[in-house]
Design an enzyme around this catalytic site. Sequence first.
Site, short mmCIF file in Angstrom:
data_model
loop_
_atom_site.label_atom_id
_atom_site.label_comp_id
_atom_site.label_asym_id
_atom_site.label_seq_id
_atom_site.Cartn_x
_atom_site.Cartn_y
_atom_site.Cartn_z
N ASP A 429 -2.76 -2.75 -1.93
CA ASP A 429 -2.90 -1.73 -1.02
C ASP A 429 -1.14 -1.01 -1.34
O ASP A 429 -0.37 -1.63 -2.16
CB ASP A 429 -2.59 -2.28 0.48
CG ASP A 429 -2.98 -1.31 1.46
OD1 ASP A 429 -3.09 -0.04 1.13
OD2 ASP A 429 -2.95 -1.61 2.58
N GLU A 432 2.30 3.99 -3.16
CA GLU A 432 2.45 5.55 -3.18
C GLU A 432 3.84 5.78 -2.43
O GLU A 432 4.64 6.79 -2.97
CB GLU A 432 1.48 6.14 -2.12
CG GLU A 432 0.16 5.80 -2.50
CD GLU A 432 -0.34 4.61 -1.57
OE1 GLU A 432 -1.62 4.23 -1.76
OE2 GLU A 432 0.24 4.32 -0.67
N ASP A 496 -7.25 5.38 4.52
CA ASP A 496 -7.32 5.38 5.96
C ASP A 496 -7.91 6.65 6.50
O ASP A 496 -7.21 7.64 6.59
CB ASP A 496 -5.76 5.14 6.53
CG ASP A 496 -5.16 3.86 6.09
OD1 ASP A 496 -5.75 2.98 5.56
OD2 ASP A 496 -3.81 3.93 6.21
#
Length: 762
Positions: A429, A432, A496
């Site tokens: 995950d 970024e 998400d």
Amino acid sequence: MKFTEGMWLLREGIQIDWMNHVERASIANKTVDLLLAKTQRHRGDTLNSGTITAHISSPQQDVIGVKLVHWDGGVDQGPHYEIKNDLAAEVHIQDSNKEQLYYSSGSMSLDVTTATNQLGFRYSSPKGKLTGHSFRSLGYVRDQSTSKSHYEDGMFMERQGYMLAALDVGVGEKLYGLGERFGPFIKNGQSVDIWNEDAGTSSNLAYKNIPFYLSSAGYGVFINHPGRVSLELQSERTTRVNISVAGEEIEYFIIYGATPKEVLKRYIQLTGQPSLVPAWSYNLWLTTSFTTNYDEQTVTGFLDGFRERDIPLGVFHFDCFWMKSFQWCDFDFDSDMFPDPAGYLQRLKERGLKISVWINPYIGQASPLFKEGKKHGYFIKRVDGAVWQWDLWQAGMAIVDFTNPEAVRWFSKHLERLIDLGVDSFKTDFGERIPFNNVQYHDNSDPARMHNYYAILYNKIVYEVMTNRFGKSQGLLFARSAAPGGQQFPVHWGGDCESTFEAMAESLRGGLSLMLSGYIFWASDIGGFEGTPSPALYKRWVQFGLLSSHSRLHGSSSYRVPWIYGEDCSEVLRDCTRRKIMLTPYLLGEALDGSRNGTPLMRAMFLEFPEDLNTYAIDTQYMFGSNLLVAPVFNEEGRVTFYVPHSGDDDTQGKWRSWFDYSKTYESGRWYTETHGFDTLPLLIRPGSITIVNSRLERPEDDALNGLELLVNGSIVGQKNIEIVDPSKTHEVLKIVHVTSAPETLDKIKVDEAGIKITQLE
């Protein structure tokens, strides 16, 4: 970035040195160097103005690259995307009396007009013009409206510089790709910045930004720059794509292909072949969800519920809170919730499950690993030497500096320790939220270029830990961030999304865009991440999610086990999962083809049917491999409108048929509107196709040959060779089945292998 105000004016504070003239050209070793300058009327015009050097080369057949450089005195700190060079690529160069320079690679040519003050680039294929640079398309931009400019410096005042290259867009031309973008599928009219951001799926920002776009005119463009790339796709000049980067150089590649698939194939040959994944990963994944409360008892209860309802389940994923709060990542199971992690993981494996755990490249200050990382210099630092930290996510968190080989070894050892414990896969995950101001890396990489590139380092390191342990095609990520070349480290999921039908549709758009950018695998959070889905949405997303390359039930603050939403949801999930397992031989074959050629498992309609112009705007349906058309249902009522494409020669080989009712047929070239219950959706089988299935499979990794069946829809002319992929080694072919039919006996299909069932659909 927009620099102009209409066709004639520039924005306040902007100056542009337009290149309109080729001063000289030099040819050497399959390359050309052009010295470009502003309009030259007399010798005085050589003074007080910048030039740009254009370096023309061909790293692969049918690929032509141009590197444009203004000032060449800078320090190249990297990083750089890896470009695969084919030294055997054939190049032909002709220089015609200082009027025209001709450069060709394979079937693509570049004509450069070198006549005085008439600079122009024209890229062509055998069918005609692809794109090019017309009047005032190449320039160096000086912007004095930024904080870099100080008027008191007088003649030495600095200006922020940008390289600008504008490529022509033809009449009716449509543009696609640029990574996982959730907005309009066709990118014409959009402003896009290639800059990875953690922004969810409902905005113009994206986790996976790929500076590659695919054109309906028969070419692709890859901008070889790891930093921020700004594209104005007919949003500034309506006849052009304006491409700009901050700094002194820009490089792009024009990639030609007779079909969109050929363009993708050449793009992945340039940036990296997609890797394959283990067969077990195609099974259903279940997660704990994000902020839910769970422990051993909760997890075991979920698994018992799946077993009691006879719902196949292949992978269990532990999301963030498998570790103690504030300590992400310390790579240790929370002892309060999981007092015997090794024993518990072993008990899960005895159920036949693979294990995945969530990680990220951040170390919270409360983690026992923080002091160790700080001491040894394993974290990204501020320019004053302090560890770069913030509180946005984990309190006082630091970020692992993967340019430090010792930090890589340290991080990898913790992953190896988890593999020893029984972990089979990692959800990588984040990746970024990487700072680019006031930071420094171990290898002195340019922080602005590292912002996007960090995703490559992060995913590559984790992926290689697994492949080193498990072997080729046995490594598997569930990654959120990506950059060019990331297709070598699969799988990626959409991030998400909200729990709405609109978010389900935007997720599909994002996945199709990513898979027009070199990626062949993709997944979404079934049911949506943010919020709690209605039972109808849950069931429709289950149908869609189990007809995706990878299928994971995941949410934020609510669980995604089906019986919470009603026992009819359990029935839908069971049926959809069994169907996908049945399709495993087909999926493995399509994935192997994708690894070779860059063709994704889930593909936009125009990619499969480029001759049918009706397919070019469709973004609410897709092809699942070569043979299956999928039209998800995006509303409570079950109503769905979909298009059945013309399939070339296949139009003479029969009709499209419903997967659920072989007697139900569809005509090519027509739109249909239907209403479906939760036991069906538009899932159509292509005419003239052979789809390999196996209804005896309990798991994707089971024996593919025992129970193999060929679904033949329509007539088969001549011989088709069907590759059966080895489920234990998904990069290898177990057997090739030859299916034959003489033209005069089209209804009599023969197969050269005993024990294989043939079902002719009618």
